[in-house]
Design an enzyme around this catalytic site. Structure first.
Site, PDB file in Angstrom:
ATOM      1  N   GLN A 212      10.247   8.612 -18.477  1.00 33.95           N
ATOM      2  CA  GLN A 212      10.857   7.333 -18.141  1.00 33.95           C
ATOM      3  C   GLN A 212       9.956   6.513 -17.216  1.00 33.95           C
ATOM      4  O   GLN A 212       9.335   7.055 -16.292  1.00 33.95           O
ATOM      5  CB  GLN A 212      12.214   7.542 -17.470  1.00 33.95           C
ATOM      6  CG  GLN A 212      13.280   8.130 -18.381  1.00 33.95           C
ATOM      7  CD  GLN A 212      13.847   7.108 -19.352  1.00 33.95           C
ATOM      8  OE1 GLN A 212      13.333   5.994 -19.484  1.00 33.95           O
ATOM      9  NE2 GLN A 212      14.898   7.489 -20.045  1.00 33.95           N
ATOM     10  N   TYR A 241      18.803  16.753 -27.872  1.00 29.56           N
ATOM     11  CA  TYR A 241      17.728  15.752 -27.823  1.00 29.56           C
ATOM     12  C   TYR A 241      17.004  15.870 -26.479  1.00 29.56           C
ATOM     13  O   TYR A 241      16.755  14.878 -25.789  1.00 29.56           O
ATOM     14  CB  TYR A 241      18.282  14.335 -27.970  1.00 29.56           C
ATOM     15  CG  TYR A 241      19.138  14.069 -29.183  1.00 29.56           C
ATOM     16  CD1 TYR A 241      18.580  13.748 -30.413  1.00 29.56           C
ATOM     17  CD2 TYR A 241      20.532  14.106 -29.104  1.00 29.56           C
ATOM     18  CE1 TYR A 241      19.374  13.484 -31.517  1.00 29.56           C
ATOM     19  CE2 TYR A 241      21.337  13.842 -30.204  1.00 29.56           C
ATOM     20  CZ  TYR A 241      20.744  13.539 -31.408  1.00 29.56           C
ATOM     21  OH  TYR A 241      21.532  13.278 -32.499  1.00 29.56           O
ATOM     22  N   GLU A 262      15.531  20.537 -29.210  1.00 31.15           N
ATOM     23  CA  GLU A 262      14.715  19.367 -29.537  1.00 31.15           C
ATOM     24  C   GLU A 262      13.959  19.656 -30.831  1.00 31.15           C
ATOM     25  O   GLU A 262      13.424  20.763 -31.011  1.00 31.15           O
ATOM     26  CB  GLU A 262      13.736  19.074 -28.393  1.00 31.15           C
ATOM     27  CG  GLU A 262      12.643  18.070 -28.699  1.00 31.15           C
ATOM     28  CD  GLU A 262      13.167  16.694 -29.024  1.00 31.15           C
ATOM     29  OE1 GLU A 262      12.710  16.126 -30.022  1.00 31.15           O
ATOM     30  OE2 GLU A 262      14.024  16.196 -28.267  1.00 31.15           O
ATOM     31  N   ASP A 310      21.253  12.668 -25.416  1.00 23.84           N
ATOM     32  CA  ASP A 310      20.487  11.471 -25.091  1.00 23.84           C
ATOM     33  C   ASP A 310      19.628  11.133 -26.307  1.00 23.84           C
ATOM     34  O   ASP A 310      18.411  11.353 -26.314  1.00 23.84           O
ATOM     35  CB  ASP A 310      19.619  11.718 -23.856  1.00 23.84           C
ATOM     36  CG  ASP A 310      18.881  10.472 -23.397  1.00 23.84           C
ATOM     37  OD1 ASP A 310      19.176   9.370 -23.920  1.00 23.84           O
ATOM     38  OD2 ASP A 310      18.003  10.587 -22.522  1.00 23.84           O
ATOM     39  N   CYS A 337      20.429   4.301 -24.664  1.00 21.48           N
ATOM     40  CA  CYS A 337      19.630   3.124 -24.310  1.00 21.48           C
ATOM     41  C   CYS A 337      19.966   1.959 -25.234  1.00 21.48           C
ATOM     42  O   CYS A 337      19.317   0.917 -25.164  1.00 21.48           O
ATOM     43  CB  CYS A 337      18.139   3.449 -24.383  1.00 21.48           C
ATOM     44  SG  CYS A 337      17.593   4.040 -25.997  1.00 21.48           S
TER      45      CYS A 337
END
Length: 473
Positions: A212, A241, A262, A310, A337
């Site tokens: 991030q 995720y 993942e 996420d 997001c």
């Protein structure tokens, strides 16, 4: 009066810059309320105390300047013209200092910018990252060819001008593509990565790592996730995720066990390394499809107490959400997001008996349109002796998932990953090439003899990358 001279030069990186920050927060709050307010209470958005110089990553593109000088910056909106950038109001100052030092050192070594039309020159981009924890700077020089003449002299000059640079990497990208990074790398100096920390956990960050870009707000975001998960130290947590493990490892000290899932093998390897780096022994990471992994857990009778998801901007999938419903954890924390795709996914879950306890917006990217949301979901216990529900994926309404990303989401992805601005017209053209439904007649003009501009190859490649990312092709 605009606070940034680049605003009127076609930068486009800060579309809300002319709006005072309190007004930006109000705009984002209203946006989330409109999209998600029907599911549950929307808490006041969490903004930044100082919404400037928050980015820990920057990409600058090289171009020829007056008198064969070397300059770097960003593409002006809708063009291939590079607008020189000396300083950005969103960059940590160390990033701009490092980019300036790269330009000077590269000019001293007589490196020339790469010309996409003639396929001549060497330098394509420079990517820089800054570590808030250690004050280190990573420099990744992207070249069109593997040879970098005088690389030692370049590194020495660069570190003389900017001592904060602790590692220098050369990334080779010979492709005719709008993607910034290629697949091959050489370490010219240092470890090839830097270390940063989030929520007290250290992370290795390389040039290609997903990490991030706003560490201050990321910690705030993760603390909201941890609070929503209501971890007491006794829970089994599934981090779907999981990427390189940033959320799961941030939660590990408050959970009995963390399982991260993942599909990207490289990211899983990074997550394992990050766990070892911090001596975290109660976290395990596996490379698998998250939905299939959850169905396997449910079939074996294993049930995590909390699931954190996420997903990417395109949102989750009906297969994943069906698996989540079958697994039936006590709580699910959905980090997004893109509230538009999150709304679609919440509709899917609410129809199956899930309840939205609260919605927490977080402003992770001040002066842009983007907003993050943390949604806490729970599902009441159902007496299986009284109620039995059977359904199959064939009977479900998948139309919301099949639409894929919107034009604005595709534009945002391309801009974020390549620095290119693409129009709805260009997206429409590439969607047609890929056999996708366009939905709007962008390719037709009202004039019969009108000439329609064709999408340039580098933008076509960027749009195709976005369509693949959003699983539309």
């Amino acid at each position: 009066m605009y606070p940034c001279p680049l605003f009127k030069k076609g930068c486009g990186g800060c579309p809300l810059l002319a709006l005072p920050y309190p007004g930006q927060l109000q705009k984002k709050q209203a946006h989330v309320q409109k999209l998600l307010g029907g599911f549950g209470p929307v808490r006041p958005i969490l903004g930044m105390a100082d919404p400037w110089h928050y980015r820990n990553k920057a990409v600058s593109t090289f171009a020829a300047g007056p008198g064969r000088s070397l300059r770097s910056g960003i593409y002006a909106q809708g063009t291939h013209k590079v607008v020189p950038v000396e300083a950005c109001l969103l960059h940590h100052p160390a990033l701009d200092e490092a980019i300036a030092a790269v330009r000077t050192a590269a000019a001293a070594c007589r490196y020339e910018p790469f010309n996409e039309d003639t396929r001549t020159g060497l330098l394509r981009h420079v990517l820089v990252r800054h570590s808030r924890a250690a004050g280190e700077v990573l420099v990744c020089l992207v070249t069109a060819a593997p040879e970098l003449p005088g690389s030692r002299a370049f590194v020495a000059k660069l570190r003389q001008l900017c001592p904060q640079v602790s590692t220098v990497v050369q990334n080779i990208n010979p492709r005719h593509s709008s993607a910034v990074l290629g697949s091959a790398e050489k370490i010219l100096y240092g470890r090839g990565c830097i270390q940063d920390s989030l929520c007290g956990v250290r992370f290795q960050v390389s040039a290609s790592s997903f990490y991030q870009v706003n560490p201050v707000q990321t910690e705030l975001l993760y603390n909201q996730v941890i609070a929503a998960a209501a971890l007491t130290g006794a829970e089994i947590l599934l981090d779907a995720y999981c990427g390189v493990g940033t959320i799961g490892l941030s939660c590990a000290g408050r959970a009995r066990h963390v399982l991260g899932v993942e599909v990207n093998r490289s990211a899983v390897q990074c997550a394992v390394q990050n766990a070892r780096l911090n001596g975290i022994r109660n976290a395990r990471f596996v490379c698998a499809d998250a939905g299939k992994a959850m169905l396997d857990l449910a079939a074996s009778g294993q049930r995590p107490d909390v699931v954190i998801l996420d997903p990417p901007r395109a949102g989750s999938t009906p297969e994943f959400l069906t698996a989540l419903d079958a697994l039936a954890p006590r709580r699910a924390v959905y980090v997004s997001c893109e509230p538009a795709t999150q709304r679609r996914d919440l509709e899917f879950l609410v129809q199956r008996g899930w309840h939205v306890e609260h919605i927490q917006p977080v402003d992770l990217f001040p002066h842009t349109e983007h907003v993050e949301t943390v949604v806490l979901l729970s599902k009441g216990e159902i007496d299986s002796k009284k109620v039995r529900v059977e359904f199959s994926l064939e009977d479900m309404d998948m139309s919301g998932f099949q639409k894929g990303a919107t034009y604005e989401q595709i534009k945002a992805y391309v801009l974020e990953h390549t620095g290119l601005k693409v129009s709805s017209l260009y997206i429409s053209q590439i969607k047609r090439k890929c056999g996708l439904d366009v939905g709007q007649n962008y390719n037709l003009s009202k004039k019969e003899d009108a000439k329609v501009p064709k999408c340039p190859p580098e933008k076509e490649a960027a749009i195709r990358d976005a369509l693949k990312y959003f699983q539309m092709i």
